[in-house]
Design a protein around this motif. Structure first.
Motif, PDB file in Angstrom:
ATOM      1  N   ALA A 192       0.933  -1.228   0.017  1.00 37.67           N
ATOM      2  CA  ALA A 192       0.016   0.062   0.044  1.00 37.67           C
ATOM      3  C   ALA A 192       0.993   1.285   0.109  1.00 37.67           C
ATOM      4  O   ALA A 192       0.687   2.225  -0.668  1.00 37.67           O
ATOM      5  CB  ALA A 192      -0.979  -0.145   1.383  1.00 37.67           C
ATOM      6  N   GLU A 193       1.794   1.319   0.783  1.00 34.72           N
ATOM      7  CA  GLU A 193       2.661   2.250   0.724  1.00 34.72           C
ATOM      8  C   GLU A 193       3.453   2.561  -0.763  1.00 34.72           C
ATOM      9  O   GLU A 193       3.452   3.815  -1.006  1.00 34.72           O
ATOM     10  CB  GLU A 193       3.945   2.191   1.874  1.00 34.72           C
ATOM     11  N   ARG A 194       3.887   1.578  -1.285  1.00 33.54           N
ATOM     12  CA  ARG A 194       4.619   1.526  -2.482  1.00 33.54           C
ATOM     13  C   ARG A 194       3.611   2.221  -3.305  1.00 33.54           C
ATOM     14  O   ARG A 194       4.085   2.796  -4.355  1.00 33.54           O
ATOM     15  CB  ARG A 194       5.272   0.096  -2.837  1.00 33.54           C
ATOM     16  N   LEU A 195       2.450   1.635  -3.574  1.00 37.21           N
ATOM     17  CA  LEU A 195       1.523   2.078  -4.484  1.00 37.21           C
ATOM     18  C   LEU A 195       0.593   3.423  -4.073  1.00 37.21           C
ATOM     19  O   LEU A 195      -0.017   3.979  -4.821  1.00 37.21           O
ATOM     20  CB  LEU A 195       0.427   0.977  -4.887  1.00 37.21           C
ATOM     21  N   GLU A 196       1.121   3.995  -3.142  1.00 37.53           N
ATOM     22  CA  GLU A 196       0.497   5.276  -2.553  1.00 37.53           C
ATOM     23  C   GLU A 196      -0.788   4.893  -2.328  1.00 37.53           C
ATOM     24  O   GLU A 196      -1.902   5.895  -2.680  1.00 37.53           O
ATOM     25  CB  GLU A 196       0.734   6.437  -3.407  1.00 37.53           C
ATOM     26  N   ILE A 197      -1.495   4.073  -2.020  1.00 36.73           N
ATOM     27  CA  ILE A 197      -2.853   3.558  -1.494  1.00 36.73           C
ATOM     28  C   ILE A 197      -2.988   4.589  -0.173  1.00 36.73           C
ATOM     29  O   ILE A 197      -2.395   4.074   0.566  1.00 36.73           O
ATOM     30  CB  ILE A 197      -3.241   2.261  -1.583  1.00 36.73           C
ATOM     31  N   PRO A 198      -4.168   5.273  -0.063  1.00 39.33           N
ATOM     32  CA  PRO A 198      -4.071   6.361   0.973  1.00 39.33           C
ATOM     33  C   PRO A 198      -4.996   5.619   2.243  1.00 39.33           C
ATOM     34  O   PRO A 198      -4.709   6.289   3.249  1.00 39.33           O
ATOM     35  CB  PRO A 198      -5.214   7.405   0.406  1.00 39.33           C
ATOM     36  N   MET A 199      -5.545   4.466   2.165  1.00 36.38           N
ATOM     37  CA  MET A 199      -6.030   3.776   3.265  1.00 36.38           C
ATOM     38  C   MET A 199      -5.849   2.166   3.309  1.00 36.38           C
ATOM     39  O   MET A 199      -5.873   1.702   2.391  1.00 36.38           O
ATOM     40  CB  MET A 199      -7.650   4.034   3.210  1.00 36.38           C
ATOM     41  N   LEU A 200      -5.639   1.675   4.485  1.00 40.01           N
ATOM     42  CA  LEU A 200      -5.334   0.527   4.763  1.00 40.01           C
ATOM     43  C   LEU A 200      -6.142  -0.094   5.927  1.00 40.01           C
ATOM     44  O   LEU A 200      -6.260   0.503   6.977  1.00 40.01           O
ATOM     45  CB  LEU A 200      -3.919   0.126   5.133  1.00 40.01           C
ATOM     46  N   CYS A 201      -6.813  -1.304   5.685  1.00 39.04           N
ATOM     47  CA  CYS A 201      -7.550  -1.697   6.883  1.00 39.04           C
ATOM     48  C   CYS A 201      -6.882  -2.981   7.428  1.00 39.04           C
ATOM     49  O   CYS A 201      -6.164  -3.812   6.651  1.00 39.04           O
ATOM     50  CB  CYS A 201      -8.853  -2.491   6.108  1.00 39.04           C
ATOM     51  N   ILE A 202      -6.504  -2.880   8.531  1.00 42.87           N
ATOM     52  CA  ILE A 202      -5.566  -3.839   9.196  1.00 42.87           C
ATOM     53  C   ILE A 202      -6.069  -5.124   9.587  1.00 42.87           C
ATOM     54  O   ILE A 202      -5.243  -6.054  10.017  1.00 42.87           O
ATOM     55  CB  ILE A 202      -4.787  -3.180  10.507  1.00 42.87           C
ATOM     56  N   GLY A 203      -7.368  -5.355   9.503  1.00 43.41           N
ATOM     57  CA  GLY A 203      -7.784  -6.614   9.838  1.00 43.41           C
ATOM     58  C   GLY A 203      -9.282  -6.597   9.606  1.00 43.41           C
ATOM     59  O   GLY A 203     -10.012  -5.316   9.761  1.00 43.41           O
ATOM     60  N   THR A 204     -10.117  -7.653   9.548  1.00 50.31           N
ATOM     61  CA  THR A 204     -11.620  -7.660   9.436  1.00 50.31           C
ATOM     62  C   THR A 204     -12.255  -8.886   9.935  1.00 50.31           C
ATOM     63  O   THR A 204     -11.916  -9.772   9.834  1.00 50.31           O
ATOM     64  CB  THR A 204     -11.755  -7.980   7.868  1.00 50.31           C
ATOM     65  N   GLU A 205     -13.039  -8.566  11.049  1.00 51.34           N
ATOM     66  CA  GLU A 205     -13.723  -9.400  11.652  1.00 51.34           C
ATOM     67  C   GLU A 205     -12.923 -10.413  12.419  1.00 51.34           C
ATOM     68  O   GLU A 205     -13.764 -11.482  12.696  1.00 51.34           O
ATOM     69  CB  GLU A 205     -14.853  -9.936  10.556  1.00 51.34           C
ATOM     70  N   LEU A 206     -11.796 -10.051  13.021  1.00 55.95           N
ATOM     71  CA  LEU A 206     -11.315 -11.039  13.607  1.00 55.95           C
ATOM     72  C   LEU A 206     -11.556 -10.964  15.182  1.00 55.95           C
ATOM     73  O   LEU A 206     -10.616 -10.584  16.215  1.00 55.95           O
ATOM     74  CB  LEU A 206      -9.824 -10.766  13.440  1.00 55.95           C
ATOM     75  N   GLU A 207     -12.744 -11.235  15.385  1.00 61.31           N
ATOM     76  CA  GLU A 207     -13.680 -10.874  16.676  1.00 61.31           C
ATOM     77  C   GLU A 207     -13.030 -11.577  17.993  1.00 61.31           C
ATOM     78  O   GLU A 207     -12.883 -10.991  19.071  1.00 61.31           O
ATOM     79  CB  GLU A 207     -14.964 -11.346  16.604  1.00 61.31           C
ATOM     80  N   LYS A 208     -12.647 -12.882  17.740  1.00 61.16           N
ATOM     81  CA  LYS A 208     -11.960 -13.570  19.065  1.00 61.16           C
ATOM     82  C   LYS A 208     -10.492 -13.338  19.285  1.00 61.16           C
ATOM     83  O   LYS A 208      -9.879 -13.897  20.132  1.00 61.16           O
ATOM     84  CB  LYS A 208     -12.316 -14.975  18.974  1.00 61.16           C
ATOM     85  N   THR A 209     -10.066 -12.707  18.435  1.00 62.99           N
ATOM     86  CA  THR A 209      -8.673 -11.935  18.659  1.00 62.99           C
ATOM     87  C   THR A 209      -8.341 -10.523  19.046  1.00 62.99           C
ATOM     88  O   THR A 209      -7.322 -10.336  19.634  1.00 62.99           O
ATOM     89  CB  THR A 209      -7.725 -12.183  17.228  1.00 62.99           C
ATOM     90  N   SER A 210      -9.500  -9.925  18.797  1.00 64.32           N
ATOM     91  CA  SER A 210      -9.448  -8.260  19.098  1.00 64.32           C
ATOM     92  C   SER A 210      -9.500  -8.036  20.522  1.00 64.32           C
ATOM     93  O   SER A 210      -9.118  -6.788  20.968  1.00 64.32           O
ATOM     94  CB  SER A 210     -10.579  -7.629  18.409  1.00 64.32           C
ATOM     95  N   ASP A 211      -9.720  -8.782  21.434  1.00 66.65           N
ATOM     96  CA  ASP A 211      -9.594  -8.645  22.955  1.00 66.65           C
ATOM     97  C   ASP A 211      -8.242  -8.527  23.279  1.00 66.65           C
ATOM     98  O   ASP A 211      -7.875  -8.162  24.640  1.00 66.65           O
ATOM     99  CB  ASP A 211     -10.561  -9.481  23.746  1.00 66.65           C
ATOM    100  N   ARG A 212      -7.201  -9.037  22.607  1.00 61.15           N
ATOM    101  CA  ARG A 212      -5.814  -9.116  22.770  1.00 61.15           C
ATOM    102  C   ARG A 212      -5.026  -7.541  22.459  1.00 61.15           C
ATOM    103  O   ARG A 212      -4.666  -7.782  21.520  1.00 61.15           O
ATOM    104  CB  ARG A 212      -4.993 -10.152  22.127  1.00 61.15           C
ATOM    105  N   GLU A 213      -5.509  -6.718  23.247  1.00 60.98           N
ATOM    106  CA  GLU A 213      -5.189  -5.403  22.956  1.00 60.98           C
ATOM    107  C   GLU A 213      -3.721  -5.030  22.717  1.00 60.98           C
ATOM    108  O   GLU A 213      -3.479  -4.451  21.852  1.00 60.98           O
ATOM    109  CB  GLU A 213      -5.887  -4.362  24.104  1.00 60.98           C
ATOM    110  N   ASN A 214      -3.038  -5.607  23.395  1.00 61.54           N
ATOM    111  CA  ASN A 214      -1.467  -5.226  23.328  1.00 61.54           C
ATOM    112  C   ASN A 214      -0.966  -5.896  22.239  1.00 61.54           C
ATOM    113  O   ASN A 214      -0.115  -5.181  21.568  1.00 61.54           O
ATOM    114  CB  ASN A 214      -0.863  -5.869  24.688  1.00 61.54           C
ATOM    115  N   ASP A 215      -1.353  -6.912  21.855  1.00 59.56           N
ATOM    116  CA  ASP A 215      -0.829  -7.636  20.353  1.00 59.56           C
ATOM    117  C   ASP A 215      -1.262  -6.652  19.281  1.00 59.56           C
ATOM    118  O   ASP A 215      -0.436  -6.641  18.255  1.00 59.56           O
ATOM    119  CB  ASP A 215      -1.637  -9.100  20.356  1.00 59.56           C
ATOM    120  N   TRP A 216      -2.616  -6.205  19.284  1.00 59.86           N
ATOM    121  CA  TRP A 216      -3.138  -5.458  18.114  1.00 59.86           C
ATOM    122  C   TRP A 216      -2.307  -4.186  18.118  1.00 59.86           C
ATOM    123  O   TRP A 216      -1.989  -3.526  17.222  1.00 59.86           O
ATOM    124  CB  TRP A 216      -4.445  -5.211  18.378  1.00 59.86           C
TER     125      TRP A 216
END
Length: 325
Positions: free
Chosen positions: A136-160
């Motif tokens: 995304a940086e190389r192509l100059e894409i202006p927005m990046l989504c870092i994850g999608t619907e990873l619901e049982k992982t997202s409570d691990r705040e420090n990892d994210w």
């Protein structure tokens, strides 16, 4: 570029809204007319979705190749670049939104059984998303989504938070996480991102063919919780996905896949009313930064039922609001 401000009443005011669709990567190169057709609806944004692959929800291994020969062209680095460059010429902003494809399940069920596997999974996921952040940086894409619907992982705040910090080292654009509608209120790391991202498949009714009044009432039940998060984190909201099938039950469980609706009666009008209810209930909210409708094919197909609004009453509704001043 600043796209929002914080007024005295502590609700954001967005100064530019992204009018988007979730673009489906094609098997073969585009000829150019596909993006012009999208632009004619008033759309000014799209998301592109390459995939990583996980064989089981409890297994930490993830496979991906940014530019593999066996990929569909539209999901390869070359296809992503061409789609981005071609759409940018038309004034269509891109978001890169990598997904994990999990055999026999969906990303919301990914959950490791022990701490060692969690550490391995996050190491693998970090490398996966960093590869796409670098693209995304190389192509100059202006927005990046870092994850999608990873619901049982997202409570691990420090990892994210650690992943976000590493992404920031290689990518200079805007960041969002696409939280499932059942997940977004639980996430604590919104302050490290630029947007609150919601996969907005909220149930709006309990019956077939609800009228517009009932659908808007369904939205009114959901919006206070969204606005609570806006006040807490001082971030604008992106509906990173929202969509409805062209079936009479579209508003009951909007997330249900079309292949599970084959016995359900078709209804373009039910789908279109769901679009109308979104625009009348949510679109003009001061904190609403944009929407991405699931989904939009480069070339319309005849498989039914389906989420796409293309060639249906829902497309007319979308275009009416996207083209309005």
């Amino acid at each position: 570029m600043i796209w929002w401000t914080i007024p005295e009443e502590e609700l954001l005011v967005v100064t530019e809204k992204w009018k988007g669709v979730c673009w489906v990567g094609s098997r073969s190169p585009l000829d150019g007319s596909e993006l012009r057709a999208l632009k004619s609806t008033g759309a000014n944004a799209l998301s592109q979705t390459p995939f990583g692959w996980q064989s089981d929800v409890n297994t930490p291994e993830i496979r991906w190749e940014v530019d593999a020969e066996r990929q569909w062209w539209g999901e390869s680095a070359k296809g992503i670049q061409t789609t981005h460059d071609s759409s940018q010429v038309l004034g269509i902003m891109n978001m890169l939104k990598p997904h994990l494809w999990v055999r026999g399940s969906w990303p919301g069920e990914i959950e490791m059984k022990n701490e060692d596997d969690w550490e391995t999974w996050f190491d693998n996921y970090e490398q996966f998303i960093l590869d796409y952040a670098k693209l995304a940086e190389r192509l100059e894409i202006p927005m990046l989504c870092i994850g999608t619907e990873l619901e049982k992982t997202s409570d691990r705040e420090n990892d994210w938070r650690a992943i976000i910090a590493e992404v920031r080292k290689v990518y200079s654009g805007k960041l969002v996480y696409a939280a499932n509608f059942t997940e977004y209120e639980k996430i604590k790391f919104w302050d490290d991102l630029d947007y609150i991202g919601i996969q907005a498949y909220f149930p709006l009714s309990k019956k077939h063919n609800p009228d517009l009044k009932e659908l808007k009432a369904g939205w009114n039940k959901q919006l206070p919780a969204v606005e609570k998060m806006v006040r807490k984190f001082k971030k604008p909201v992106l509906f990173t996905e929202i969509g409805y099938c062209n079936t009479v039950d579209a508003a009951i469980e909007p997330w249900v896949w079309p292949n599970e609706r084959k016995e359900i009666e078709f209804s373009e009008s039910a789908q279109a009313l769901c679009y109308e209810a979104f625009f009348e209930s949510v679109w003009d909210k001061s904190w609403m930064a944009g929407v991405y409708f699931w989904k939009w094919y480069p070339n319309r197909h005849d498989r039914e039922p389906d989420f796409t609004p293309q060639g249906k009453e829902a497309e007319k509704v979308m275009a009416k609001y996207f083209l309005a001043n």
